[in-house]
Each structure stands twice: as C-alpha cells, then as structure tokens.
Design a protein around this motif. Structure first.
Motif, mmCIF file in Angstrom:
data_model
loop_
_atom_site.group_PDB
_atom_site.id
_atom_site.type_symbol
_atom_site.label_atom_id
_atom_site.label_comp_id
_atom_site.label_asym_id
_atom_site.label_seq_id
_atom_site.Cartn_x
_atom_site.Cartn_y
_atom_site.Cartn_z
ATOM 1 N N ASP A 20 -5.895 18.379 84.497
ATOM 2 C CA ASP A 20 -6.768 18.847 85.584
ATOM 3 C C ASP A 20 -7.903 17.844 85.733
ATOM 4 N N THR A 21 -7.853 17.061 86.806
ATOM 5 C CA THR A 21 -8.877 16.026 87.021
ATOM 6 C C THR A 21 -10.138 16.589 87.652
ATOM 7 N N LYS A 22 -10.171 17.856 87.865
ATOM 8 C CA LYS A 22 -11.349 18.484 88.465
ATOM 9 C C LYS A 22 -12.556 18.384 87.528
ATOM 10 N N PHE A 23 -12.304 18.485 86.241
ATOM 11 C CA PHE A 23 -13.408 18.545 85.298
ATOM 12 C C PHE A 23 -14.125 17.212 85.215
ATOM 13 N N SER A 24 -15.418 17.282 85.337
ATOM 14 C CA SER A 24 -16.235 16.074 85.239
ATOM 15 C C SER A 24 -17.615 16.459 84.726
ATOM 16 N N ALA A 25 -18.194 15.600 83.928
ATOM 17 C CA ALA A 25 -19.512 15.899 83.381
ATOM 18 C C ALA A 25 -20.589 15.956 84.459
ATOM 19 N N SER A 26 -20.287 15.405 85.644
ATOM 20 C CA SER A 26 -21.293 15.387 86.712
ATOM 21 C C SER A 26 -21.357 16.714 87.445
ATOM 22 N N TYR A 32 -11.643 26.852 86.316
ATOM 23 C CA TYR A 32 -10.792 26.553 85.161
ATOM 24 C C TYR A 32 -9.333 26.914 85.400
ATOM 25 N N PHE A 33 -9.056 28.065 85.980
ATOM 26 C CA PHE A 33 -7.678 28.538 86.136
ATOM 27 C C PHE A 33 -7.141 28.295 87.553
ATOM 28 N N ASN A 34 -7.685 27.293 88.241
ATOM 29 C CA ASN A 34 -7.163 26.970 89.574
ATOM 30 C C ASN A 34 -5.919 26.106 89.409
ATOM 31 N N VAL A 35 -4.868 26.775 88.939
ATOM 32 C CA VAL A 35 -3.640 26.065 88.579
ATOM 33 C C VAL A 35 -3.000 25.419 89.803
ATOM 34 N N GLN A 36 -2.901 26.163 90.846
ATOM 35 C CA GLN A 36 -2.161 25.690 92.010
ATOM 36 C C GLN A 36 -2.800 24.458 92.643
ATOM 37 N N HIS A 62 -5.279 22.359 91.214
ATOM 38 C CA HIS A 62 -5.771 21.272 90.376
ATOM 39 C C HIS A 62 -4.831 20.799 89.276
ATOM 40 N N TRP A 63 -3.971 21.655 88.778
ATOM 41 C CA TRP A 63 -3.194 21.301 87.588
ATOM 42 C C TRP A 63 -1.996 20.440 87.937
ATOM 43 N N ASN A 64 -1.841 19.363 87.176
ATOM 44 C CA ASN A 64 -0.672 18.499 87.308
ATOM 45 C C ASN A 64 0.303 18.831 86.169
ATOM 46 N N ILE A 65 1.508 19.285 86.509
ATOM 47 C CA ILE A 65 2.505 19.715 85.517
ATOM 48 C C ILE A 65 3.858 19.127 85.869
ATOM 49 N N ILE A 66 4.591 18.650 84.841
ATOM 50 C CA ILE A 66 5.975 18.235 85.080
ATOM 51 C C ILE A 66 6.890 19.255 84.389
ATOM 52 N N PRO A 67 8.022 19.568 84.988
ATOM 53 C CA PRO A 67 8.899 20.637 84.477
ATOM 54 C C PRO A 67 9.780 20.174 83.310
ATOM 55 N N SER A 68 9.156 19.812 82.199
ATOM 56 C CA SER A 68 9.920 19.399 81.022
ATOM 57 C C SER A 68 8.988 19.405 79.821
ATOM 58 N N VAL A 69 9.564 19.171 78.649
ATOM 59 C CA VAL A 69 8.721 18.992 77.464
ATOM 60 C C VAL A 69 7.900 17.731 77.694
ATOM 61 N N SER A 70 6.569 17.892 77.620
ATOM 62 C CA SER A 70 5.719 16.759 78.004
ATOM 63 C C SER A 70 4.668 16.407 76.960
ATOM 64 N N TYR A 71 4.743 17.034 75.788
ATOM 65 C CA TYR A 71 3.862 16.570 74.712
ATOM 66 C C TYR A 71 4.526 16.866 73.363
ATOM 67 N N HIS A 99 -15.571 19.246 96.449
ATOM 68 C CA HIS A 99 -14.578 18.274 96.041
ATOM 69 C C HIS A 99 -13.398 18.306 97.012
ATOM 70 N N VAL A 100 -12.592 17.268 96.893
ATOM 71 C CA VAL A 100 -11.407 17.170 97.733
ATOM 72 C C VAL A 100 -10.240 16.778 96.837
ATOM 73 N N VAL A 101 -9.041 17.362 97.124
ATOM 74 C CA VAL A 101 -7.837 17.087 96.342
ATOM 75 C C VAL A 101 -6.959 16.150 97.143
ATOM 76 N N THR A 102 -6.572 15.013 96.539
ATOM 77 C CA THR A 102 -5.699 14.058 97.217
ATOM 78 C C THR A 102 -4.521 13.723 96.313
ATOM 79 N N ASN A 103 -3.493 13.156 96.897
ATOM 80 C CA ASN A 103 -2.334 12.676 96.135
ATOM 81 C C ASN A 103 -2.464 11.170 96.024
#
Length: 467
Positions: free
Chosen positions: A38-44, A54-58, A60-69, A105-109
């Motif tokens: 989630d790139t939304k979080f910033s100290a500024s 925090y829970f704005n999943v749709q 802000h959250w970047n997720i890939i559909p597989s085991v990723s860690y 803020h603004v969300v871009t790809n």
C-alpha cells in the motif's frame, strides 16, 4: 513464480548462517503466503488519516494472486527472534499526494511496476506475557532493501504482527510493516516511496529435537532417550501407577506410592515380593503371614495353625502319649504315666517297696547255694513285672544270711544270692544299669539266729530303691 525461487534461496541461505544457540522449542519457523503493498502510507500524511485509510483494500492495496512472500526466522532466546523475509509484487495502484494539500491524494497506474524486497527484522513475542498458547502478538523492527521498478533503496522498518496457532507447530500469521524510505519524492522508477506492506500466510515451526518421540523436547525431557509422560518431564511410568520408573522400586507392577511403587495385595504394609503370604494379611514379624494361634510360628509353616506349639515342633504341641503332663520328648517313660518331678516316670511308692520286699522274703535258695528252688520262679516273675512298671527307677538287691558257718562263707553266699536275683531280672528284661547287688553276710540280722524260724527270717534278699 520464477521470483519465488530466488526468495526461497535467500531464506535458506539465512537459515544456514544463523548460529545462535537453540534455547526454545522449535526455534526455526518458515512462513509463506500473500503480501499486499500500500503506497498510500507516507510520513508526510497525518497519522489519523493513514489509520482511516488502512483497510482501503480496493483502492490502495497491490496484490498478486499467488504465494508472494517467504520468510525464515529463528529464536535467539528471551522471546526474541531474527527473521528474513523475501517478497515479490506488482504495483498497479500508486498513490500520490495532490500538491498543495495535506491528505488529498490520487491513485495512478505507474505501468505495473515490479516490486522485490528483502527485509531483516528483529521480533519480540508477547505470547509469554499474555500467557496464551494460541494468540501471539509480535512487535518487529529492522531494515531492508526494496526494488520498485527501476528504483531501489534501503528502508527502515517497523510494525506489528499477530499469530494464531492451530497447533504447536502450525499457525496463521498476519503482519503489517511500515517501510520508510529516506529518498521519498514518490516518483515511480525514480525513487522508492515509503509504503506499508501487509502479509498473511501460514507459519510452520520446527527444529525442536525429540529423540524418543514422546512429544517432549529433549531440552525439557529428563529421559530424552526413553518415551515418557509430560507429568514426569518425559520419563516413563511403565506400570501406570503414577510413579515414574526411576523412583519406582517395582516399575513393571502397579503399586502404592507409600511403598515406593510396589504392590501390597493383602494391605498388610509388606510388599508382595517380600511377603511370604501376599494374599493373606499378616505381620512384619511373620514376613507378611498371619499367626492365628499366636505361638510365634507363621501359619504357612505351622502344622497346627490353630493350636499353640513350639517352633521346634513345627508349631504343634509336643505329644504326651501317656497323658501325664510331660511331653514325650522329655518323658523318660513316654508310655507309662508318671510325674513331672520324676521326668514323666511313675514314682515308686512305699507301698510298692513293701510289696517288693514281701515277694523278696519268699525267694528260696537251695541249701548253702545261690541256686533257686523251683517254687521261687513265680515270685521272681512277679518282682520282674513290678520293676518294669518303673523303667527309670534304680534298685539295689541286698543279700543276707543266718549265722551258721564262717563269716567269710556267709559273706560270699550273700553276695552270690543277691547277684543271682540281679542276673535273673536282667535276663528277663530289666536294664542292667538299673540294678546293683551287694551281700552283707550275717552282719545285719532281723531276727534271732537261735531258732530255726529266726534263722529263716535272716536268710533273705531285700530290695532297696536307689534315689
């Protein structure tokens, strides 16, 4: 998925170089699952705004559909552990702040930026503090290195986690980590923006050694090579009597704690292995056997268990055949009733002695000789019969003569006649040790020697009792 191979290799390499001493159960843990960036979080931005988003999943959250860690960690003691996590993702939701505003803020790809990260963390578990075996809150701090598109940078990390343990070794792990970048212009492919990374996956703990397979780790197992029970710190209780084998004097037979684990079937306080009568209550003095008649001879060896008797006679009273109160073993006349004072033999009464001497007066010898006249034999037989009634009594046979003839002749004649009576009695069954004979010649007359009748009275044999 090719990136996961890299992550696994990094994790395994870290596991190989971790050399801290093992000081807790299952010190190693491996985690894997999905991560979200989630790139939304910033100290500024204000903290309140960040929590609200925090829970704005749709959005802000970047997720890939597989085991990723994949993560590997190791306990280093005192609730601390060190872990390394490798993760991979794609950034297609990049949050930028609207210039001139605080929280807008603004969300871009940004063009599906690739995301790779390797993070080292020191973790502290609060599980022991909250005394739970299921819920484990975790605080972690550390640092790492992140590649985001063409940019890369080191980060300082911190966050919280929560583990839910289904079993001792398997649990669900949730974690949120804030990664602060010191070069944060938030320009894709130019720098690495500060961001929040969330993790959700399974964790498997391992590495605890249990040599005997009893479910108790060797470090806590007092008997690490023998399967045992938790209540005995891993030591066995073979007979299941609640006393561990090392303290059980009879480890293969259920017994009593007060008898060091040995059984006592009859409840007499004597363990069965030392109890000569394990199924009958007895006494220690009798080696666990009863003594019904109280004669000091245990029933199991007492041939007369209900009648008192000496040990020397197997617990039976000594027999008294003649019933005179003197036991046969002490009775010198066991078949003839006697007195205790005379060792069980009858005592010779004055009346008996009188009778013997009345018979003795009628013993007739041939004139001048020591041979018997024919009519004397019944008298001798009668005397023999009386002496047999007193088998332990001793008698003296004393011969006397009248005054006819010389003293020497009369002395010898009296000795010979007394000896003749003795010999007859011996020949007819009287023990020679009971008899003695002596002659007195004419020295002890009982009548006058001046008459024929007086002389006849002086020619006599007397019977005396030797006391």
């Amino acid at each position: 998925m090719k990136h996961l191979n890299k992550l696994f290799a990094v994790a395994l390499m870290f596991a190989g170089i971790a050399t801290q001493a093992q000081d807790s159960n299952n010190p190693w843990a491996v985690s894997f699952g999905a991560n979200a960036v989630d790139t939304k979080f910033s100290a500024s931005e204000s903290f309140e705004h960040q929590i609200a988003e925090y829970f704005n999943v749709q959005d802000h959250w970047n997720i890939i559909p597989s085991v990723s860690y994949v993560g590997v960690s190791r306990s280093v003691g005192n609730n601390f552990s060190i872990g390394l996590t490798g993760s991979v993702n794609k950034i297609d939701k990049f949050v930028s702040k609207v210039p001139g505003t605080i929280n807008s803020h603004v969300v871009t790809n940004p063009g599906d930026l690739s995301y790779y990260a390797g993070d080292l963390a020191i973790k502290y578990s609060f599980m022991e503090m909250i005394k739970s075996k299921v819920i484990e809150p975790v605080l972690h701090v550390g640092g790492g290195y992140t590649w985001m598109g063409d940019a890369s940078a080191g980060t300082v990390n911190g966050g919280l986690g929560l583990n839910f343990w289904f079993t001792e070794n398997v649990g669900l792990s949730l974690q949120s980590t804030y990664k602060h970048s010191f070069d944060d212009t938030r320009t894709p492919d130019v720098d690495v923006a500060s961001h929040m990374q969330h993790f959700a996956g399974l964790t498997f703990k391992f590495g605890g050694k249990d040599t005997d397979g009893d479910g108790i780790y060797d470090k806590d197992d007092a008997c690490p090579e023998v399967p045992g029970l938790k209540e005995f710190n891993g030591c066995p209780d073979t007979d299941g009597d609640g006393i561990m084998d090392s303290a059980d004097a009879c480890p293969e037979v259920p017994g009593l704690k007060e008898l060091n684990g040995c059984p006592d079937r009859d409840g007499d306080g004597i363990i069965d292995s030392e109890d000569a009568c394990p199924d009958v209550k007895g006494s220690k003095m009798m080696k666990g056997c009863p003594d019904t008649d109280g004669d000091g001879v245990a029933d199991n060896v007492d041939k007369c268990p209900e009648v008192k008797g000496p040990k020397e006679n197997a617990g039976c009273p000594w027999p008294d055949t003649d019933g005179d109160g003197v036991a046969d073993k002490d009775d010198k006349c066991p078949t003839v009733k006697g007195t205790i004072a005379n060792n069980g033999c009858p005592e010779v009464s004055e009346e008996t002695m009188k009778k013997l001497n009345e018979y003795a007066k009628t013993i007739l010898f041939d004139s001048g000789k020591a041979s018997f006249q024919k009519q004397t034999y019944p008298v001798l037989q009668a005397i023999t019969a009386i002496l047999k009634e007193y088998p332990e009594s001793r008698f003296s046979l004393e011969g006397h003569t009248d005054s006819d003839g010389s003293d020497a002749l009369n002395q010898k004649l009296s000795e010979d006649r007394a000896a003749a009576v003795k010999d007859y009695l011996i020949e007819n069954g009287i023990n020679f040790e009971r008899l003695s004979s002596k002659g007195f010649g004419e020295s002890m007359p009982i009548d006058t020697n001046k008459t024929k009748a007086g002389k006849a009275n002086n020619r006599r044999v007397e019977v005396k009792l030797i006391k």
